[in-house]
Every structure is written in structure tokens, then in C-alpha cells.
Design an enzyme around this catalytic site. Structure first.
Site, mmCIF file in Angstrom:
data_model
loop_
_atom_site.group_PDB
_atom_site.id
_atom_site.type_symbol
_atom_site.label_atom_id
_atom_site.label_comp_id
_atom_site.label_asym_id
_atom_site.label_seq_id
_atom_site.Cartn_x
_atom_site.Cartn_y
_atom_site.Cartn_z
ATOM 1 N N SER A 103 0.833 -1.209 0.000
ATOM 2 C CA SER A 103 0.000 0.000 0.000
ATOM 3 C C SER A 103 0.870 1.261 0.000
ATOM 4 C CB SER A 103 -0.988 0.009 1.163
ATOM 5 O OG SER A 103 -0.328 0.243 2.383
ATOM 6 N N ASN A 104 2.023 1.193 0.649
ATOM 7 C CA ASN A 104 2.939 2.340 0.586
ATOM 8 C C ASN A 104 3.512 2.500 -0.818
ATOM 9 O OD1 ASN A 104 3.429 3.820 3.247
ATOM 10 N ND2 ASN A 104 3.332 1.668 3.850
ATOM 11 N N LYS A 115 23.102 -15.114 2.491
ATOM 12 C CA LYS A 115 22.556 -13.764 2.358
ATOM 13 C C LYS A 115 23.376 -12.922 1.380
ATOM 14 C CE LYS A 115 20.705 -10.067 5.141
ATOM 15 N NZ LYS A 115 19.680 -9.941 6.160
ATOM 16 N N MET A 119 10.346 -7.024 4.529
ATOM 17 C CA MET A 119 10.449 -7.653 5.834
ATOM 18 C C MET A 119 11.736 -8.453 6.020
ATOM 19 S SD MET A 119 8.253 -6.164 7.282
ATOM 20 C CE MET A 119 6.662 -5.887 8.019
ATOM 21 N N ARG A 120 12.826 -7.919 5.528
ATOM 22 C CA ARG A 120 14.138 -8.526 5.761
ATOM 23 C C ARG A 120 15.105 -7.461 6.231
ATOM 24 N NH1 ARG A 120 14.817 -13.572 3.715
ATOM 25 N NH2 ARG A 120 13.072 -14.185 2.401
ATOM 26 N N LEU A 121 16.061 -7.902 7.044
ATOM 27 C CA LEU A 121 17.093 -6.963 7.462
ATOM 28 C C LEU A 121 18.134 -6.864 6.367
ATOM 29 C CD1 LEU A 121 17.679 -7.995 11.165
ATOM 30 C CD2 LEU A 121 16.555 -5.943 10.303
ATOM 31 N N HIS A 163 8.492 3.093 9.243
ATOM 32 C CA HIS A 163 8.192 2.208 10.371
ATOM 33 C C HIS A 163 6.911 2.683 11.049
ATOM 34 C CE1 HIS A 163 9.026 -0.716 13.437
ATOM 35 N NE2 HIS A 163 8.736 0.201 14.337
#
Ligand code: GAR
Length: 200
Positions: free
Chosen positions: A12-13, A64, A89-91, A108
Site C-alpha cells: 500500500s505504501n 545472504k 520484511m528482511r534486514l 516504520h
């Protein structure tokens, strides 16, 4: 300025950013959507808007570093100058952040430094706060930690449920993120340590 949005879910963002670019409220080129999730609704939104998509699945890489190297390949190919995390949703690793120093921003759904992490709206609601909000910040090597660009408060009112609070927060997000992106695009932000000065 060429922008890449990273999104793992609903998007949505991302949709709000697409609208802001179309309306000229963000004067930049939305060049790429990066997603780690083939089921992300953001992907359909990118298709409808004619935005290039890089789907890079974590499970296709041993580590990673391999995963992020592939993403960096896409970013370089598309001359990306700003990375906008929007429900990604990952660092991101410290090495990735170092490659794009001060060129990654995140949104956030809480007033940082309160309620870091992946469930900020629920955590704030369950804690019983009367005020929460939205933060847009630069990304550094620590989670939900970098210098703050914009924040806006959202009141938790009597009768609010977690769902109604979430709706209020998303509404503010969709206003605040385009505003912050345009400030970056215009070169109006000056980083001074942890402080972000907004130039006139
Ligand atoms: C947004 O509320 C964003 O602030 C949050 O994920 C949601 C994504 O929604 N991000 C985080 O919690 C990061 N820690 P969207 O996919 O509809 O834009």
C-alpha cells in the site's frame, strides 16, 4: 533520481508512492520494484503501473551475501540512486548498507525508538500507549535505528481497536512517505550525525 522500492507484501505504501509520482508530488523516476516474495501484492501493482520488477527469492541462494549481490546487480543495472524500503520484511546487511550509504530509507509504523521490529502497531496497541505514529528514517546497520527524517504522531483513542489503529497509521504513512522521498529527491536533507536537517 532513479528510485527502487523494496516490498515484501501488500504494497500500500508502494501504491501511494506510485500515485505521488504520477501526480508530480515526487519528482523522480520510479525505476524498479524489488521483491523477495512472488505472492506480494506489490508485484501486481508494479505490473499495472508499468514498473520494472526484480523478483529475487532468498531460497534461491546459499547465503545472504549471494542473495544481496543479486539485488545489487539489479540496482546497478538500473542506475538506482535511492532505495525505499516499504514493508520489506528482511534486514539488510551491514555490507549492503555500506554500498548504499545514506541512500536507503525506511518507513516504520511507530514513533522510533519505541516499538522497533515487525509488529510495531500491535506492540504499541497492546502496551496501551495513548500516542503512537509513523517514522521515516535513513537505514543504518542496526534495525529501525538510523537518523530520523520525518515523524508524525497518531492518537490512540477510546474505542480504537488494533485494526482501526492500523488503518489510521497506514493513512499517515501514505502521506508521510511521499513527502520524505520528495525531500530526498530535492536534495533538501542534510545529515549531521544522528540529526537530519531539513533545508528550506
Ligand atoms: C507498513 O505499515 C510499514 O510501516 C511496515 O510494514 C507495512 C507494510 O505495508 N514496516 C515495518 O513494520 C518495518 N519494520 P504495505 O506493504 O501495505 O506498504
Amino acid at each position: 533520481m532513479n528510485i527502487a522500492v523494496f516490498a515484501s507484501g501488500r504494497g500500500s505504501n508502494f501504491a501511494a508512492i506510485i500515485r505521488a509520482v504520477k501526480k508530480g508530488k515526487i519528482k523522480a523516476n520510479l525505476a524498479l520494484l524489488v521483491s523477495d516474495n512472488p505472492k506480494a501484492k506489490a508485484i501486481a501493482k508494479a505490473k499495472r503501473a508499468g514498473i520494472k520488477i526484480a523478483l529475487v527469492k532468498r531460497e534461491n541462494f546459499n547465503d545472504k551475501k549471494g542473495y544481496e549481490d543479486k539485488i545489487i546487480e539489479h540496482l546497478k543495472e538500473n542506475n538506482i540512486e535511492l532505495i525505499v524500503l516499504a514493508g520489506y520484511m528482511r534486514l539488510v546487511s551491514a555490507e549492503f548498507v555500506a554500498q548504499y550509504k545514506d541512500k536507503i530509507i525506511n518507513i516504520h509504523p511507530a514513533l522510533l525508538p519505541s516499538f522497533k521490529g515487525a509488529h510495531a502497531i500491535k506492540d504499541a496497541f497492546d502496551y496501551g500507549v495513548k500516542v503512537t505514529g509513523v517514522t521515516v528514517h535513513f537505514v543504518d546497520e542496526k534495525m529501525d535505528h538510523g537518523a530520523i527524517i520525518l515523524q508524525k504522531a497518531v492518537m490512540v483513542e477510546e474505542g480504537d481497536s488494533e485494526d482501526s489503529l492500523e488503518r489510521k497509521i497506514h493513512k499517515i504513512e501514505h502521506q508521510l512517505y511521499p513527502k520524505a522521498i520528495q525531500l530526498v529527491a530535492e536534495g533538501k536533507l542534510k545529515l549531521q550525525g544522528r540529526k537530519v536537517k531539513i533545508l528550506p
